[in-house]
Design an enzyme around this catalytic site. Structure first.
Site, PDB file in Angstrom:
ATOM      1  N   THR A  90     -10.512   1.865 -18.015  1.00 29.40           N
ATOM      2  CA  THR A  90      -9.956   0.956 -17.013  1.00 29.40           C
ATOM      3  C   THR A  90     -11.076   0.593 -16.037  1.00 29.40           C
ATOM      4  O   THR A  90     -12.181   1.128 -16.125  1.00 29.40           O
ATOM      5  CB  THR A  90      -8.813   1.640 -16.232  1.00 29.40           C
ATOM      6  OG1 THR A  90      -9.369   2.676 -15.403  1.00 29.40           O
ATOM      7  CG2 THR A  90      -7.774   2.232 -17.167  1.00 29.40           C
TER       8      THR A  90
ATOM      9  N   LYS B 104      -3.287  16.086  -7.770  1.00 30.48           N
ATOM     10  CA  LYS B 104      -2.671  16.080  -9.096  1.00 30.48           C
ATOM     11  C   LYS B 104      -1.989  17.406  -9.407  1.00 30.48           C
ATOM     12  O   LYS B 104      -0.962  17.443 -10.090  1.00 30.48           O
ATOM     13  CB  LYS B 104      -3.716  15.729 -10.153  1.00 30.48           C
ATOM     14  CG  LYS B 104      -4.286  14.323 -10.002  1.00 30.48           C
ATOM     15  CD  LYS B 104      -3.184  13.272  -9.959  1.00 30.48           C
ATOM     16  CE  LYS B 104      -3.741  11.866  -9.841  1.00 30.48           C
ATOM     17  NZ  LYS B 104      -2.667  10.846  -9.783  1.00 30.48           N
TER      18      LYS B 104
ATOM     19  N   ASP C 233       0.872  -1.173   0.000  1.00 29.43           N
ATOM     20  CA  ASP C 233       0.000   0.000   0.000  1.00 29.43           C
ATOM     21  C   ASP C 233       0.912   1.226   0.000  1.00 29.43           C
ATOM     22  O   ASP C 233       1.623   1.478   0.976  1.00 29.43           O
ATOM     23  CB  ASP C 233      -0.889  -0.018   1.246  1.00 29.43           C
ATOM     24  CG  ASP C 233      -1.877   1.143   1.296  1.00 29.43           C
ATOM     25  OD1 ASP C 233      -1.663   2.148   0.579  1.00 29.43           O
ATOM     26  OD2 ASP C 233      -2.853   1.060   2.059  1.00 29.43           O
ATOM     27  N   VAL C 234       0.893   1.980  -1.094  1.00 29.70           N
ATOM     28  CA  VAL C 234       1.850   3.088  -1.221  1.00 29.70           C
ATOM     29  C   VAL C 234       1.587   4.225  -0.251  1.00 29.70           C
ATOM     30  O   VAL C 234       2.423   5.116  -0.096  1.00 29.70           O
ATOM     31  CB  VAL C 234       1.879   3.642  -2.663  1.00 29.70           C
ATOM     32  CG1 VAL C 234       2.378   2.590  -3.639  1.00 29.70           C
ATOM     33  CG2 VAL C 234       0.521   4.182  -3.081  1.00 29.70           C
TER      34      VAL C 234
ATOM     35  N   TYR D  13      -8.855  15.189  -5.112  1.00 31.41           N
ATOM     36  CA  TYR D  13      -8.142  14.544  -6.221  1.00 31.41           C
ATOM     37  C   TYR D  13      -7.423  15.602  -7.061  1.00 31.41           C
ATOM     38  O   TYR D  13      -6.269  15.441  -7.431  1.00 31.41           O
ATOM     39  CB  TYR D  13      -9.123  13.754  -7.074  1.00 31.41           C
ATOM     40  CG  TYR D  13      -8.482  12.875  -8.128  1.00 31.41           C
ATOM     41  CD1 TYR D  13      -8.003  11.604  -7.803  1.00 31.41           C
ATOM     42  CD2 TYR D  13      -8.365  13.294  -9.441  1.00 31.41           C
ATOM     43  CE1 TYR D  13      -7.422  10.799  -8.750  1.00 31.41           C
ATOM     44  CE2 TYR D  13      -7.780  12.494 -10.406  1.00 31.41           C
ATOM     45  CZ  TYR D  13      -7.315  11.240 -10.054  1.00 31.41           C
ATOM     46  OH  TYR D  13      -6.730  10.438 -11.003  1.00 31.41           O
TER      47      TYR D  13
END
Length: 240
Positions: A184, A153, A62-63, A149
Site C-alpha cells: 500500500t 495493536k 479524522d477518527v 504502534y
C-alpha cells in the site's frame, strides 16, 4: 458472497486496504460509507465504486477526534437507515524509540488514532449492529521497533476478544485481521524510509501481500459463511 441490502462502514477507506475493501463490498451489492481524511482520495475511490453501479457515502473525518467520529455513525444511519458491518481499518504508523524526547507525543498520536478511536466508534456502532446482528472487523499488525504502534495493536487485539465475548449473546461478531506487510502507499504516507524489497526479507514466506487478499478475508469474516466465527485473529504474514 452477497452483501445485497447490507450497509458497511470502512474507515481508512481512501487508499490501500480500506479502498480495496470498500470496492469489494460494493461489488457484492453492499451500500458503503467510506471514511478518510483526504477529500481528493475519497472522491477517487467513490468514482471507482460508482463505476460498478453503487453510490457510496463519502465521510471526511479524522477518527482521532470524537466529534468527527460521531458524524460517521450519524451520517451513515441517516443515509442508509441502518448499519450491518463496521470495518475499523483506519490507522497510522510512527517511529519513536522509548528514549526519544518525543516518544510520549508520538504515543498519544498513534494510540488516539489506532486504538482509542476504535473504542469510540465501536461503542457508537454497537446499538445499530445489535439491531442487525452485524459484524465488526478490526485490522492489526505490529512490527518490531515501533513501540507505540505495537502497544496500540496489542490493545486492539485484547479489545476484540473482550468485545467478542460481550457481544456474542447479542448476535454481534468481532474478529481481527492481522495482515502483515501489505503493498500500500503506507511508506509514502508516513515518510518511512523503506522499500518492499527490504520488507519481503522480513517475512517467513518472503512475500508481500496484495490488498485484494486482505479484502477477501474481511468480506469472508463479515459474511454468513463465517457466522460461527468470533473473537478470532487471522494472521496473514508472519515476520521472522
Amino acid at each position: 458472497m452477497s452483501f445485497a441490502n447490507k450497509v458497511v462502514i470502512v474507515t481508512g477507506g481512501s487508499s490501500g486496504i480500506g479502498a480495496t475493501t470498500a470496492l469489494h463490498f460494493a461489488k457484492e451489492g453492499a451500500q458503503v460509507a467510506i471514511v478518510g481524511r483526504n477529500d481528493s482520495k475519497l472522491k477517487n475511490v467513490a468514482a471507482r465504486i460508482s463505476k460498478i453501479g453503487k453510490k457510496p457515502l463519502i465521510i471526511k473525518a479524522d477518527v482521532s477526534k470524537d466529534d468527527e467520529v460521531k458524524t460517521i455513525i450519524k451520517n451513515t444511519v441517516e443515509k442508509f437507515g441502518k448499519l450491518d458491518i463496521l470495518v475499523n481499518n483506519a490507522g497510522l504508523i510512527r517511529s519513536a524509540a522509548v528514549v526519544d524526547e518525543n516518544f510520549v507525543e508520538i504515543y498519544d498520536e498513534v494510540v488516539n488514532t489506532n486504538l482509542r478511536s476504535i473504542f469510540v466508534l465501536t461503542n457508537l456502532a454497537i446499538p445499530h449492529l445489535i439491531k442487525t446482528k452485524g459484524s465488526s472487523t478490526l485490522r492489526s499488525f505490529a512490527p518490531s521497533g515501533y513501540a507505540a504502534y505495537g502497544v496500540s495493536k496489542a490493545g486492539l487485539n485484547h479489545f476484540s476478544r473482550v468485545s467478542a465475548m460481550e457481544l456474542a449473546p447479542k448476535g454481534v461478531r468481532v474478529n481481527v485481521v492481522s495482515p502483515g506487510p501489505v503493498e500500500t502507499p503506507i511508506f509514502e504516507n508516513t515518510g518511512i524510509d523503506a522499500n518492499w524489497e527490504e520488507v519481503i526479507n522480513l517475512t517467513a514466506l518472503k512475500v508481500v501481500t496484495q490488498t485484494d487478499e486482505i479484502a477477501d478475508m474481511i468480506l469472508y469474516l463479515a459474511s454468513d459463511k463465517a457466522k460461527s466465527i468470533t473473537g478470532s485473529n487471522y494472521v496473514n504474514v508472519l515476520l521472522t
